[in-house]
Scaffold this motif. Structure first.
Motif, mmCIF file in Angstrom:
data_model
loop_
_atom_site.group_PDB
_atom_site.id
_atom_site.type_symbol
_atom_site.label_atom_id
_atom_site.label_comp_id
_atom_site.label_asym_id
_atom_site.label_seq_id
_atom_site.Cartn_x
_atom_site.Cartn_y
_atom_site.Cartn_z
ATOM 1 N N VAL A 18 -5.062 0.210 1.443
ATOM 2 C CA VAL A 18 -4.418 0.499 2.730
ATOM 3 C C VAL A 18 -4.352 -0.763 3.588
ATOM 4 O O VAL A 18 -3.321 -1.073 4.207
ATOM 5 N N LEU A 19 -5.452 -1.515 3.611
ATOM 6 C CA LEU A 19 -5.499 -2.738 4.419
ATOM 7 C C LEU A 19 -4.492 -3.766 3.909
ATOM 8 O O LEU A 19 -3.731 -4.355 4.692
ATOM 9 N N GLY A 21 -1.853 -3.201 2.114
ATOM 10 C CA GLY A 21 -0.506 -2.699 2.368
ATOM 11 C C GLY A 21 -0.067 -2.947 3.792
ATOM 12 O O GLY A 21 1.084 -3.321 4.047
ATOM 13 N N THR A 22 -0.996 -2.774 4.729
ATOM 14 C CA THR A 22 -0.692 -3.025 6.132
ATOM 15 C C THR A 22 -0.392 -4.497 6.377
ATOM 16 O O THR A 22 0.563 -4.849 7.095
ATOM 17 N N LEU A 25 3.073 -5.242 5.120
ATOM 18 C CA LEU A 25 4.102 -4.750 6.028
ATOM 19 C C LEU A 25 4.273 -5.681 7.232
ATOM 20 O O LEU A 25 5.397 -6.034 7.619
ATOM 21 N N VAL A 26 3.165 -6.066 7.823
ATOM 22 C CA VAL A 26 3.206 -6.969 8.975
ATOM 23 C C VAL A 26 3.804 -8.312 8.576
ATOM 24 O O VAL A 26 4.621 -8.894 9.298
#
Length: 254
Positions: A18-19, A21-22, A25-26
């Motif tokens: 999740v981290l 992936g974030t 995205l950023v």
């Protein structure tokens, strides 16, 4: 709060995905908004990752970056050798040798020369900065090829973690420079057709750098340059910890 923290600790690998992936995205948002795609999102993600790793080490006093933060310990597994090598092997298997033949002898030679020249330059620079053992020279030389080949070689030959980190940094600098320089030099070197893009990808080797640079030059050339650059990574991972390392040991001893 304790229950929530315990849940994150129990599902550390999921939290890591999740981290990451974030961060991706950023990074791609920053790439599109701030650089208009000229600096690829993957390069920005690596920079952010290095910054976060440094912060994690400073905040915890540990030596494994964000993985030293208990709730983020899954990053240690996600970023470990197992998943990293799996990703590299799967990337190399995606290369079709029949497509490489389209570039002819020039394409094949560009891959070999690209790996050898990058490795030699990286090893020489490492020697100038005081590294004398074959393990460190091979790892930093491999990092000058790409930031993937460096860690693979370093792990295989038993280099220290700080040397492996330097190899990643060397590969990252190369990737960013290739992204920036490619559109500027395209006209001078005739980078305007699929064959020249394949040769260019073979010489430079850094997939993210070549893809980002060609995207800023001519998006139609990206698949061709990225294909030989990916094959370059596979060749580097094969030669770095084997033939090139053995050659270095014969030269410097050890």
């Amino acid at each position: 709060m304790d229950r929530f923290t315990g849940l994150l600790e129990n599902y550390g690998l999921l939290v890591a995905f999740v981290l990451i992936g974030t961060v991706m995205l950023v990074s791609h948002w920053l790439s599109a908004k701030l650089t208009r795609g000229r600096l690829q999102g993957s390069a920005i993600a690596i920079l952010l990752g290095l910054i976060l790793a440094y912060w994690g080490g400073k905040a915890t006093g540990g030596s494994h970056g964000l993985a030293d933060v208990t709730v983020l310990s899954g990053l240690g597994l996600m970023g470990g050798a197992m998943l990293r090598d799996f990703a590299i092997v799967s990337t190399a298997y995606g290369v079709d040798l029949r497509e490489i033949r389209r570039a002819g002898v020039a394409g094949a030679l560009s891959i070999i020369l690209g790996v050898l020249v990058s490795f030699a330059v990286g090893a020489v620079i490492a020697a100038l900065f005081g590294y004398t053992d074959a393990e460190s020279l091979a790892t930093i030389g491999a990092g000058a090829a790409t930031y993937i080949v460096g860690p693979v070689t370093g792990t295989a030959v038993g280099a220290g973690s700080e040397v492996i980190a330097l190899s990643v940094a060397a590969g990252l600098v190369k990737a960013v420079l290739v992204m920036i320089a490619t559109p500027m030099a395209a006209r001078l070197i005739g980078l305007d057709n699929p064959k020249s893009a394949m040769v260019y990808g073979g010489l430079m080797g850094t997939t993210s750098g070549v893809a980002g640079g060609l995207a800023a030059t001519d998006k139609r050339l990206v698949p061709y340059g990225a294909m030989t650059a990916t094959f370059y990574t596979g060749v580097g991972c094969l030669l770095g910890p084997s033939l090139l390392y053995v050659t270095l040991r014969a030269v410097v001893g050890g």
